[in-house]
Scaffold this motif. Structure first.
Motif, PDB file in Angstrom:
ATOM      1  N   ASP A   9      10.542   2.672   3.277  1.00 26.02           N
ATOM      2  CA  ASP A   9       8.542   2.370   3.895  1.00 26.02           C
ATOM      3  C   ASP A   9       7.367   0.668   3.189  1.00 26.02           C
ATOM      4  O   ASP A   9       6.682   0.958   2.911  1.00 26.02           O
ATOM      5  N   SER A  11       7.007   1.551   0.128  1.00 28.83           N
ATOM      6  CA  SER A  11       7.039   2.584  -1.320  1.00 28.83           C
ATOM      7  C   SER A  11       6.908   2.547  -2.437  1.00 28.83           C
ATOM      8  O   SER A  11       8.252   2.574  -2.317  1.00 28.83           O
ATOM      9  N   GLU A  12       6.282   2.749  -3.304  1.00 28.02           N
ATOM     10  CA  GLU A  12       6.803   2.816  -4.287  1.00 28.02           C
ATOM     11  C   GLU A  12       6.139   3.612  -5.518  1.00 28.02           C
ATOM     12  O   GLU A  12       5.380   3.528  -5.543  1.00 28.02           O
ATOM     13  N   ILE A  72       0.641   5.489  -6.680  1.00 31.26           N
ATOM     14  CA  ILE A  72       2.287   5.822  -5.511  1.00 31.26           C
ATOM     15  C   ILE A  72       1.566   4.585  -5.111  1.00 31.26           C
ATOM     16  O   ILE A  72       0.815   4.041  -5.141  1.00 31.26           O
ATOM     17  N   ARG A  73       2.488   3.354  -4.826  1.00 31.82           N
ATOM     18  CA  ARG A  73       2.394   1.675  -3.962  1.00 31.82           C
ATOM     19  C   ARG A  73       2.831   1.646  -2.916  1.00 31.82           C
ATOM     20  O   ARG A  73       3.916   2.348  -2.719  1.00 31.82           O
ATOM     21  N   VAL A  74       2.145   1.737  -1.676  1.00 30.46           N
ATOM     22  CA  VAL A  74       2.627   1.466  -1.347  1.00 30.46           C
ATOM     23  C   VAL A  74       2.153  -0.450  -0.749  1.00 30.46           C
ATOM     24  O   VAL A  74       1.212  -1.113  -0.683  1.00 30.46           O
ATOM     25  N   ASP A  75       3.062  -1.294   0.310  1.00 33.14           N
ATOM     26  CA  ASP A  75       3.007  -2.638  -0.334  1.00 33.14           C
ATOM     27  C   ASP A  75       2.418  -3.151  -1.458  1.00 33.14           C
ATOM     28  O   ASP A  75       1.750  -4.415  -1.449  1.00 33.14           O
ATOM     29  N   ALA A 104      -3.697   6.958   2.967  1.00 33.60           N
ATOM     30  CA  ALA A 104      -2.120   6.931   2.877  1.00 33.60           C
ATOM     31  C   ALA A 104      -1.826   8.125   3.129  1.00 33.60           C
ATOM     32  O   ALA A 104      -0.589   8.926   2.814  1.00 33.60           O
ATOM     33  N   LYS A 107       2.014  10.851   5.103  1.00 33.98           N
ATOM     34  CA  LYS A 107       3.363  10.079   5.539  1.00 33.98           C
ATOM     35  C   LYS A 107       4.684  10.341   4.645  1.00 33.98           C
ATOM     36  O   LYS A 107       5.354   9.438   4.200  1.00 33.98           O
ATOM     37  N   LEU A 109       4.252  10.350   1.202  1.00 33.84           N
ATOM     38  CA  LEU A 109       4.401  10.116  -0.181  1.00 33.84           C
ATOM     39  C   LEU A 109       4.760  11.208  -1.218  1.00 33.84           C
ATOM     40  O   LEU A 109       5.318  10.666  -2.387  1.00 33.84           O
TER      41      LEU A 109
END
Length: 186
Positions: A9, A11-12, A72-75, A104, A107, A109
């Protein structure tokens, strides 16, 4: 810099470092009220100097093997963090924690991020016990502990004075043997 995917998705998980203080402050500002419900981070990180100092403290914990902080990163956008507030490798103990911006939430995460860092702590660092300290009213955080297969060890009644109110704190934990057994069963 490395990044560990948390799923498909966008996320990283990536380390958070002092040079990212401006971005970190903007992240805390976006979630200040929400994060501050149970977490003192917004009271600690109030300007660029305190943002840099907070990140520097975790850089020093990383250097001394006494803690870790991962964004935590999303895009590519910083939306939260998971961390080891404390690590005592000699004793084989660690305390994990987290926070997220409101956008966030829901989800998975945090669960995915904490699962990664617990697995690393148990398998790579030889940690025997990972704890999760949480205010009794923080149901989403308690749900994370449950999803991770942690056991509720007990409640410290009115042990945490936060913003003028005493809160009960629950302590949840997972032992290395249980973690490994749970992973094999998954």
């Amino acid at each position: 810099m490395y990044a560990i995917p948390l799923g498909d998705d966008g996320s990283e998980l990536r380390p958070l470092e002092p040079w990212q203080a401006e971005e970190f402050l903007a992240h805390v500002d976006r979630g200040r009220e929400f994060i501050g419900q149970y977490n003192a981070l917004p009271d600690i990180v109030t300007d660029l100097e305190s943002s840099r100092a907070f990140l520097q403290a975790y850089a020093e914990k990383t250097a001394t093997d006494t803690g870790r902080l991962y964004g935590i990163r999303v895009d590519g956008e910083l939306v939260g963090a998971v961390l080891f507030r404390r690590m005592d490798v000699a004793q084989g103990t660690a305390e994990a924690g987290c926070w997220l911006e409101p956008a966030a939430v829901g989800k998975g995460l945090v669960t995915r991020g904490v699962r990664l860092i617990i697995d690393w702590a148990v398998r790579e660092r030889g940690i025997h016990r990972v704890e999760w300290w949480v205010a009794s009213g923080n149901e989403p955080s308690i749900a994370v502990a449950r999803r991770l297969g942690m056991t509720k060890d007990g409640v410290l009644r009115e042990s945490y004075l936060y913003r003028g109110k005493r809160h009960d704190e629950e302590i949840w934990s997972v032992l290395a043997a249980d973690w490994r057994a749970g992973e094999q069963a998954s």
